[in-house]
Design a protein around this motif. Sequence first.
Motif, PDB file in Angstrom:
ATOM      1  N   UNK A  54      -6.467  -2.790  16.717  1.00 48.35           N
ATOM      2  CA  UNK A  54      -7.854  -2.384  16.910  1.00 48.35           C
ATOM      3  C   UNK A  54      -8.704  -3.582  17.321  1.00 48.35           C
ATOM      4  N   UNK A  55      -9.491  -3.428  18.380  1.00 46.35           N
ATOM      5  CA  UNK A  55     -10.375  -4.499  18.839  1.00 46.35           C
ATOM      6  C   UNK A  55     -11.747  -4.326  18.201  1.00 46.35           C
ATOM      7  N   UNK A  56     -12.174  -5.309  17.415  1.00 42.50           N
ATOM      8  CA  UNK A  56     -13.501  -5.254  16.808  1.00 42.50           C
ATOM      9  C   UNK A  56     -14.554  -5.815  17.752  1.00 42.50           C
ATOM     10  N   UNK A  57     -14.107  -6.569  18.756  1.00 39.14           N
ATOM     11  CA  UNK A  57     -15.010  -7.161  19.734  1.00 39.14           C
ATOM     12  C   UNK A  57     -14.153  -7.696  20.876  1.00 39.14           C
ATOM     13  N   UNK A  58     -14.803  -8.313  21.853  1.00 37.28           N
ATOM     14  CA  UNK A  58     -14.085  -8.962  22.947  1.00 37.28           C
ATOM     15  C   UNK A  58     -14.909 -10.130  23.459  1.00 37.28           C
ATOM     16  N   UNK A  59     -14.230 -11.112  23.997  1.00 37.63           N
ATOM     17  CA  UNK A  59     -14.868 -12.311  24.550  1.00 37.63           C
ATOM     18  C   UNK A  59     -14.508 -12.406  26.025  1.00 37.63           C
ATOM     19  N   UNK A  60     -15.463 -12.817  26.844  1.00 41.30           N
ATOM     20  CA  UNK A  60     -15.177 -12.968  28.273  1.00 41.30           C
ATOM     21  C   UNK A  60     -15.782 -14.242  28.824  1.00 41.30           C
ATOM     22  N   UNK A  79     -16.235  -0.741  34.269  1.00 42.67           N
ATOM     23  CA  UNK A  79     -16.445  -1.699  35.356  1.00 42.67           C
ATOM     24  C   UNK A  79     -16.635  -3.124  34.865  1.00 42.67           C
ATOM     25  N   UNK A  80     -16.384  -3.384  33.592  1.00 41.48           N
ATOM     26  CA  UNK A  80     -16.503  -4.732  33.055  1.00 41.48           C
ATOM     27  C   UNK A  80     -15.194  -5.148  32.404  1.00 41.48           C
ATOM     28  N   UNK A  81     -14.917  -6.442  32.429  1.00 36.43           N
ATOM     29  CA  UNK A  81     -13.684  -6.929  31.807  1.00 36.43           C
ATOM     30  C   UNK A  81     -13.700  -6.699  30.303  1.00 36.43           C
ATOM     31  N   UNK A  82     -14.830  -6.977  29.650  1.00 35.08           N
ATOM     32  CA  UNK A  82     -14.936  -6.717  28.209  1.00 35.08           C
ATOM     33  C   UNK A  82     -14.749  -5.239  27.936  1.00 35.08           C
ATOM     34  N   UNK A  83     -15.375  -4.399  28.746  1.00 31.21           N
ATOM     35  CA  UNK A  83     -15.249  -2.962  28.549  1.00 31.21           C
ATOM     36  C   UNK A  83     -13.822  -2.482  28.678  1.00 31.21           C
ATOM     37  N   UNK A  84     -13.113  -2.994  29.675  1.00 32.45           N
ATOM     38  CA  UNK A  84     -11.727  -2.565  29.882  1.00 32.45           C
ATOM     39  C   UNK A  84     -10.831  -2.958  28.719  1.00 32.45           C
ATOM     40  N   UNK A  85     -10.997  -4.184  28.234  1.00 34.44           N
ATOM     41  CA  UNK A  85     -10.101  -4.620  27.165  1.00 34.44           C
ATOM     42  C   UNK A  85     -10.439  -3.912  25.855  1.00 34.44           C
ATOM     43  N   UNK A  86     -11.722  -3.587  25.640  1.00 34.53           N
ATOM     44  CA  UNK A  86     -12.085  -2.799  24.465  1.00 34.53           C
ATOM     45  C   UNK A  86     -11.572  -1.368  24.595  1.00 34.53           C
ATOM     46  N   UNK A 113      -3.031  -8.419  26.813  1.00 36.09           N
ATOM     47  CA  UNK A 113      -4.141  -8.925  26.030  1.00 36.09           C
ATOM     48  C   UNK A 113      -5.259  -9.498  26.876  1.00 36.09           C
ATOM     49  N   UNK A 114      -5.300  -9.133  28.156  1.00 32.65           N
ATOM     50  CA  UNK A 114      -6.334  -9.621  29.068  1.00 32.65           C
ATOM     51  C   UNK A 114      -6.780  -8.500  29.998  1.00 32.65           C
ATOM     52  N   UNK A 115      -8.042  -8.528  30.369  1.00 32.82           N
ATOM     53  CA  UNK A 115      -8.550  -7.606  31.381  1.00 32.82           C
ATOM     54  C   UNK A 115      -9.405  -8.396  32.364  1.00 32.82           C
ATOM     55  N   UNK A 116      -9.450  -7.918  33.599  1.00 34.42           N
ATOM     56  CA  UNK A 116     -10.171  -8.621  34.648  1.00 34.42           C
ATOM     57  C   UNK A 116     -11.186  -7.706  35.315  1.00 34.42           C
ATOM     58  N   UNK A 117     -12.250  -8.323  35.791  1.00 33.28           N
ATOM     59  CA  UNK A 117     -13.216  -7.624  36.637  1.00 33.28           C
ATOM     60  C   UNK A 117     -13.386  -8.433  37.902  1.00 33.28           C
ATOM     61  N   UNK A 118     -13.332  -7.752  39.028  1.00 32.46           N
ATOM     62  CA  UNK A 118     -13.464  -8.424  40.321  1.00 32.46           C
ATOM     63  C   UNK A 118     -14.561  -7.725  41.120  1.00 32.46           C
ATOM     64  N   UNK A 119     -15.786  -8.163  40.887  1.00 30.87           N
ATOM     65  CA  UNK A 119     -16.967  -7.636  41.576  1.00 30.87           C
ATOM     66  C   UNK A 119     -17.154  -6.125  41.359  1.00 30.87           C
ATOM     67  N   UNK A 120     -16.790  -5.659  40.189  1.00 27.78           N
ATOM     68  CA  UNK A 120     -16.842  -4.217  39.920  1.00 27.78           C
ATOM     69  C   UNK A 120     -18.150  -3.762  39.286  1.00 27.78           C
ATOM     70  N   UNK A 121     -18.837  -4.660  38.579  1.00 27.25           N
ATOM     71  CA  UNK A 121     -20.140  -4.312  38.010  1.00 27.25           C
ATOM     72  C   UNK A 121     -21.278  -4.902  38.838  1.00 27.25           C
ATOM     73  N   UNK A 122     -21.012  -6.050  39.438  1.00 29.38           N
ATOM     74  CA  UNK A 122     -22.020  -6.767  40.216  1.00 29.38           C
ATOM     75  C   UNK A 122     -21.354  -7.507  41.363  1.00 29.38           C
ATOM     76  N   UNK A 123     -21.858  -7.381  42.581  1.00 28.10           N
ATOM     77  CA  UNK A 123     -21.274  -8.129  43.704  1.00 28.10           C
ATOM     78  C   UNK A 123     -21.319  -9.639  43.439  1.00 28.10           C
ATOM     79  N   UNK A 177     -11.447 -11.217  30.256  1.00 30.04           N
ATOM     80  CA  UNK A 177     -11.794 -10.948  28.858  1.00 30.04           C
ATOM     81  C   UNK A 177     -10.550 -10.766  28.011  1.00 30.04           C
ATOM     82  N   UNK A 178     -10.690 -11.060  26.712  1.00 30.37           N
ATOM     83  CA  UNK A 178      -9.612 -10.863  25.738  1.00 30.37           C
ATOM     84  C   UNK A 178     -10.182 -10.213  24.492  1.00 30.37           C
ATOM     85  N   UNK A 179      -9.366  -9.403  23.786  1.00 29.82           N
ATOM     86  CA  UNK A 179      -9.862  -8.700  22.596  1.00 29.82           C
ATOM     87  C   UNK A 179      -9.836  -9.563  21.345  1.00 29.82           C
ATOM     88  N   UNK A 180     -10.792  -9.328  20.459  1.00 28.91           N
ATOM     89  CA  UNK A 180     -10.777  -9.891  19.114  1.00 28.91           C
ATOM     90  C   UNK A 180     -10.203  -8.800  18.225  1.00 28.91           C
TER      91      UNK A 180
END
Length: 251
Positions: free
Chosen positions: A210-216, A135-142, A184-194, A200-203
Amino acid sequence: MEELDTVLGKAVALLRAFGPEDRLLPLAELVRRTGLPKGTVHRVAGDLVRHRLLEKTEHGYRLASGLFELGMRAATERTLLEVAMPFLQDLYERTHETVHLGVREGTEVVYVAKIGGHRQARSPSRAGGRMPMHCTAIGKVLLAHAESSVRSAVLAGPLARRTPHTVVAPGLLEQQLDRALETGLAFEREESTPGLLCVAAPVLDTDGATAVAAISVTGPVGRFRPEAHQNAVRAAATALGSTLARRPGGL
């Protein structure tokens, strides 16, 4: 529980009894949360106080600075944070929205850093906190860049519905993961919090897969357009990945 049969297990149980919002817990509450005898909790808490992992006050116990010191010695996260901070700060200056750095642990996101100004959107994330990946953009891209076994485990569910907008259909989530892998991008639209939107994009590691991290970048509905910041967040993640790749031994 077997893990509570050892002294270490009891100590960890006491430390983990503190939730994200807890500043102080009375002895009785520690007993209730751990299920340990009162005498045991009192004895183990005393040991933790002596080792500066807990602090005793008039009204109970709180986590002490020794835990922070130990946490900052975690080699991988510390190195990642030290290298990433200039890129996160630059991204914040470009967007003036909340910036996150996160890594995957199991099937969850652990937030390593969070930068936000006076007008930052209210969000449940915090440095050192965890969130479900689906439910998070960082989570999805990871998750999109994780090994197939991790992806399958998450898609097998259950996918907890945190808001009316949370994607809980495995097929739809899988489509989003495929798209994140492609773009190389993921989006969240009110999925974790209204009221919150995020991009987000992967590092990526030196293998480019392999993604070692992600930035959002996160902002509120009404003011924030994730698509307007996708190039900035992708550039920050790419630059951080390139810098990590040039370091001897990487992370």
